[in-house]
Design a protein around this motif. Structure first.
Motif, PDB file in Angstrom:
ATOM      1  N   VAL A  61      50.282 -26.944  -6.998  1.00 49.00           N
ATOM      2  CA  VAL A  61      49.045 -26.977  -7.569  1.00 49.00           C
ATOM      3  C   VAL A  61      49.056 -25.554  -9.192  1.00 49.00           C
ATOM      4  O   VAL A  61      49.098 -25.474  -9.999  1.00 49.00           O
ATOM      5  CB  VAL A  61      48.180 -26.858  -7.045  1.00 49.00           C
ATOM      6  CG1 VAL A  61      46.227 -26.448  -7.824  1.00 49.00           C
ATOM      7  CG2 VAL A  61      47.157 -27.913  -6.093  1.00 49.00           C
ATOM      8  N   ASP A  62      49.714 -24.086  -8.535  1.00 53.15           N
ATOM      9  CA  ASP A  62      50.280 -23.624  -9.415  1.00 53.15           C
ATOM     10  C   ASP A  62      50.549 -22.833  -8.745  1.00 53.15           C
ATOM     11  O   ASP A  62      50.845 -22.117  -6.902  1.00 53.15           O
ATOM     12  CB  ASP A  62      48.618 -22.267  -9.274  1.00 53.15           C
ATOM     13  CG  ASP A  62      48.841 -21.470 -10.438  1.00 53.15           C
ATOM     14  OD1 ASP A  62      48.342 -21.938 -11.158  1.00 53.15           O
ATOM     15  OD2 ASP A  62      49.434 -20.489 -10.051  1.00 53.15           O
ATOM     16  N   ARG A  63      51.765 -21.882 -10.107  1.00 55.02           N
ATOM     17  CA  ARG A  63      52.781 -21.187  -9.496  1.00 55.02           C
ATOM     18  C   ARG A  63      52.282 -19.638  -9.862  1.00 55.02           C
ATOM     19  O   ARG A  63      53.975 -19.185  -9.779  1.00 55.02           O
ATOM     20  CB  ARG A  63      54.538 -21.777 -10.582  1.00 55.02           C
ATOM     21  CG  ARG A  63      54.495 -23.231 -10.162  1.00 55.02           C
ATOM     22  CD  ARG A  63      55.738 -23.518 -10.682  1.00 55.02           C
ATOM     23  NE  ARG A  63      56.090 -25.136  -9.692  1.00 55.02           N
ATOM     24  CZ  ARG A  63      57.878 -25.273  -9.912  1.00 55.02           C
ATOM     25  NH1 ARG A  63      58.725 -24.709 -10.784  1.00 55.02           N
ATOM     26  NH2 ARG A  63      57.684 -26.402  -9.908  1.00 55.02           N
ATOM     27  N   LYS A  64      51.374 -18.618  -9.975  1.00 59.70           N
ATOM     28  CA  LYS A  64      51.574 -18.274  -9.957  1.00 59.70           C
ATOM     29  C   LYS A  64      51.440 -17.559  -8.776  1.00 59.70           C
ATOM     30  O   LYS A  64      50.942 -17.174  -7.472  1.00 59.70           O
ATOM     31  CB  LYS A  64      50.354 -17.904 -10.317  1.00 59.70           C
ATOM     32  CG  LYS A  64      50.035 -18.020 -12.124  1.00 59.70           C
ATOM     33  CD  LYS A  64      48.388 -17.693 -13.055  1.00 59.70           C
ATOM     34  CE  LYS A  64      48.975 -18.359 -14.411  1.00 59.70           C
ATOM     35  NZ  LYS A  64      48.654 -19.775 -14.743  1.00 59.70           N
ATOM     36  N   PHE A  65      52.260 -16.272  -8.931  1.00 56.84           N
ATOM     37  CA  PHE A  65      52.677 -15.749  -6.998  1.00 56.84           C
ATOM     38  C   PHE A  65      51.787 -13.854  -7.245  1.00 56.84           C
ATOM     39  O   PHE A  65      52.691 -13.361  -8.307  1.00 56.84           O
ATOM     40  CB  PHE A  65      53.550 -15.200  -7.313  1.00 56.84           C
ATOM     41  CG  PHE A  65      53.921 -14.872  -5.117  1.00 56.84           C
ATOM     42  CD1 PHE A  65      53.409 -15.394  -4.216  1.00 56.84           C
ATOM     43  CD2 PHE A  65      54.727 -13.889  -4.919  1.00 56.84           C
ATOM     44  CE1 PHE A  65      53.389 -14.617  -3.303  1.00 56.84           C
ATOM     45  CE2 PHE A  65      54.787 -13.800  -3.912  1.00 56.84           C
ATOM     46  CZ  PHE A  65      53.922 -14.043  -2.965  1.00 56.84           C
ATOM     47  N   LYS A  66      50.441 -13.993  -6.404  1.00 57.53           N
ATOM     48  CA  LYS A  66      49.765 -12.667  -6.830  1.00 57.53           C
ATOM     49  C   LYS A  66      49.453 -12.622  -5.312  1.00 57.53           C
ATOM     50  O   LYS A  66      48.214 -12.485  -5.538  1.00 57.53           O
ATOM     51  CB  LYS A  66      48.617 -12.431  -8.196  1.00 57.53           C
ATOM     52  CG  LYS A  66      48.559 -10.526  -8.186  1.00 57.53           C
ATOM     53  CD  LYS A  66      47.862  -9.919  -9.419  1.00 57.53           C
ATOM     54  CE  LYS A  66      47.451  -9.417  -9.253  1.00 57.53           C
ATOM     55  NZ  LYS A  66      46.708  -8.542 -10.800  1.00 57.53           N
ATOM     56  N   PRO A  67      50.697 -11.903  -4.432  1.00 56.85           N
ATOM     57  CA  PRO A  67      50.182 -12.047  -3.181  1.00 56.85           C
ATOM     58  C   PRO A  67      48.868 -11.328  -3.090  1.00 56.85           C
ATOM     59  O   PRO A  67      49.055 -10.111  -3.220  1.00 56.85           O
ATOM     60  CB  PRO A  67      50.909 -11.770  -2.097  1.00 56.85           C
ATOM     61  CG  PRO A  67      52.498 -11.258  -3.346  1.00 56.85           C
ATOM     62  CD  PRO A  67      51.924 -11.895  -4.322  1.00 56.85           C
ATOM     63  N   ASN A  68      47.580 -11.480  -1.564  1.00 55.54           N
ATOM     64  CA  ASN A  68      46.651  -9.807  -1.687  1.00 55.54           C
ATOM     65  C   ASN A  68      45.648 -10.327  -0.814  1.00 55.54           C
ATOM     66  O   ASN A  68      46.471 -12.018  -0.343  1.00 55.54           O
ATOM     67  CB  ASN A  68      46.011  -9.876  -3.171  1.00 55.54           C
ATOM     68  CG  ASN A  68      45.292 -11.083  -2.719  1.00 55.54           C
ATOM     69  OD1 ASN A  68      43.924 -11.507  -2.571  1.00 55.54           O
ATOM     70  ND2 ASN A  68      45.605 -12.116  -3.659  1.00 55.54           N
TER      71      ASN A  68
END
Length: 521
Positions: free
Chosen positions: A194-201
């Motif tokens: 659905v979304d490829r943005k990667f900002k793990p938290n």
């Protein structure tokens, strides 16, 4: 239904959708976690007025389709299993909620803590395909990473706009390996992602969970500023799971897993304070479920007060306070438990063994650090924490600085077990503590008037010679003192005796004749 009715219904649905989306407009990122901790993509909302009324355009219809057809319902993630990290996440939550109880509804359930890799939308058939993809990904990932462990550092707190507060992931070499894994799955699961943005938290609070007219107005940075630099710990990533957002959580409050792979040898990826095994291990699941109750400190490092002069004066001050308010009797800490706490910890059985070894091996490093044959701590004047705790204070002199060095040393070597990593070191000897009182007749505050005339009492000088690892929860010994699991003697006995009020030397003998009042530290 008439065309007019259909238009009204479409507008109503659109307005409802728009309100939900507008809630997210202040976010710094284009996506964040929903109330279940899952990703929600934010799309632009453009409105048009036609014939004096708001109409649903083709673009708006597409947004409604997004909500019903492409909203993520599964995700790939690595579960947080390190009990130290889980405990500190809860500690930060409590710190935030302590400022405003209305914020408690915004707290994310700690047992669901994970690091999300990819958000997916799957139907029944594609679930099976992704299960197969994940199952066949172990060797390619190991070949790509060329490492036997993946240690992710969870450090500091961040936020998305005014909506989400989270524990951040340090952007180091290990983070880059995590990023490789996410990109690998993006490449082979692109049709479902659905979304490829990667900002793990790791989400801690989500304020959009606060609904209604009385929604609390908050400034995220202000409510977590004092714990902003919290170091949560290191998570040794071991498994990657395919998890469902829509299924009912399991018995331990975690997401239902449809597939998982174990990346590394279990022995290579053991967390420092909790062996992280697969979610199929019921013992580990129980440990996760119990983390909320087990996060409280259960052991501490301390130096006992052995100088008779200090003990006598502590008793005199207590007696004077009780003479003015007998209702404080249950708040009085038994004098023979007097000690100076150096560090509080949460330990499991393995943690106890490790800290025993750490303490046993600390004598020479501490002597080298201090460069002295004695450590003389002056106990002088009375202080208080709010109106909850009254204590005998420690003079902030050169000797205090040496005590501070000991605290700092242990803060570093037992950091994995530290229950209060962000608390300033403020050593003292407790006299009264309202937390010891239970029941309806609990006194609400300790008025300064009951000890003001004794506020400048000089208690004496304690020659610190031992440091003990003590249990808060074990049954006390025959003398009523905390059970000791390990002890080191810093200095030679003949060099560290106490002096009584007449200046006469008092030899220190082993003291284990202390009683405890509640769980007082």
């Amino acid at each position: 239904m008439s065309n007019n009715d259909e238009t009204v219904q479409d507008v109503a649905e659109y307005n409802s959708m728009k309100m939900e989306l507008v809630e997210h407009n202040d976010a710094e990122e284009r996506g964040h976690s929903d109330e279940n901790g899952e990703f929600v993509e934010i799309v632009e909302v453009n409105t048009m007025e036609v014939g004096g009324g708001e109409q649903v355009t083709k673009q708006d219809k597409m947004k409604k389709s997004f909500k019903t057809a492409t909203r993520p319902n599964y995700f790939l993630a690595a579960q947080i299993t390190n009990t130290t990290i889980l405990a500190r996440l809860k500690e930060v939550q409590e710190n935030i909620c302590g400022k405003n109880e209305a914020l408690r509804k915004a707290a994310i359930a700690i047992p669901t803590s994970h690091i999300k890799l990819n958000a997916l939308h799957l139907d029944g058939e594609s679930v099976k395909k992704v299960q197969t993809i994940l199952q066949n990904s172990l060797e390619p990932i190991k070949e790509m990473l060329k490492t036997e462990a993946l240690k992710i550092t969870v450090d500091k707190i961040g936020h998305f706009g005014k909506e989400v507060v989270f524990a951040d992931i340090t952007k180091d070499e290990e983070f880059e390996n995590l990023k490789k894994i996410q990109r690998y799955f993006s490449g082979i699961m692109g049709d479902y992602e659905v979304d490829r943005k990667f900002k793990p938290n790791i989400p801690i609070m989500k304020f959009t969970k606060l609904r209604g007219k009385k929604r609390v107005k908050i400034s995220p940075k202000e409510i977590y500023s004092e714990v902003e630099n919290t170091h949560f710990g290191v998570e040794n990533i071991q498994t990657i799971q395919l998890l469902s957002m829509m299924d009912k959580k399991d018995a331990n409050g975690y997401y239902k897993s449809y597939q998982e792979i174990q990346l590394f040898d279990e022995k290579m990826t053991e967390n420092c304070d909790a062996a992280a095994t697969t979610s199929e291990n019921p013992k580990v699941e129980n440990k996760k479920a119990e983390v909320i109750t087990k996060m409280r400190p259960n052991f501490f490092l301390a130096s006992p007060i052995t100088n008779p002069e200090i003990l006598d004066k502590l008793k005199e001050v207590q007696a004077s306070m009780l003479g003015k308010n007998r209702n404080l009797e249950r708040a009085a800490v038994r004098i023979c438990t007097s000690h100076i706490t150096l560090k509080v910890m949460h330990l499991d059985e393995e943690g106890v063994r490790r800290v025993q070894t750490i303490l046993q091996d600390s004598r020479e490093p501490l002597k080298e650090l201090l460069k002295t044959d004695t450590l003389k701590i002056t106990v002088d004047k009375i202080g208080h924490f709010g109106k909850e705790v009254v204590f005998a204070d420690i003079t902030k002199d050169e000797e205090f600085e040496n005590l501070k060095k000991i605290n700092k040393y242990f803060s570093e070597v037992v950091s994995a077990y530290d229950s209060e990593p962000t608390r300033e070191f403020n050593p003292h000897i407790t006299l009264m503590k309202l937390g010891n009182m239970r029941g309806k007749k609990r006194v609400k505050k300790i008025e300064r008037e009951i000890y003001s005339e004794l506020e400048n009492t000089h208690f004496g000088v304690e020659n610190v010679r031992t440091i003990q690892l003590l249990s808060m929860k074990d049954k006390k010994d025959e003398n009523g003192y905390y059970k000791s699991y390990q002890e080191i003697q810093l200095f030679d006995t003949e060099k560290c005796g106490n002096s009584d009020e007449n200046g006469e030397f008092v030899e220190i003998v082993e003291v284990n004749t202390m009683e405890v009042g509640g769980d007082e530290q």
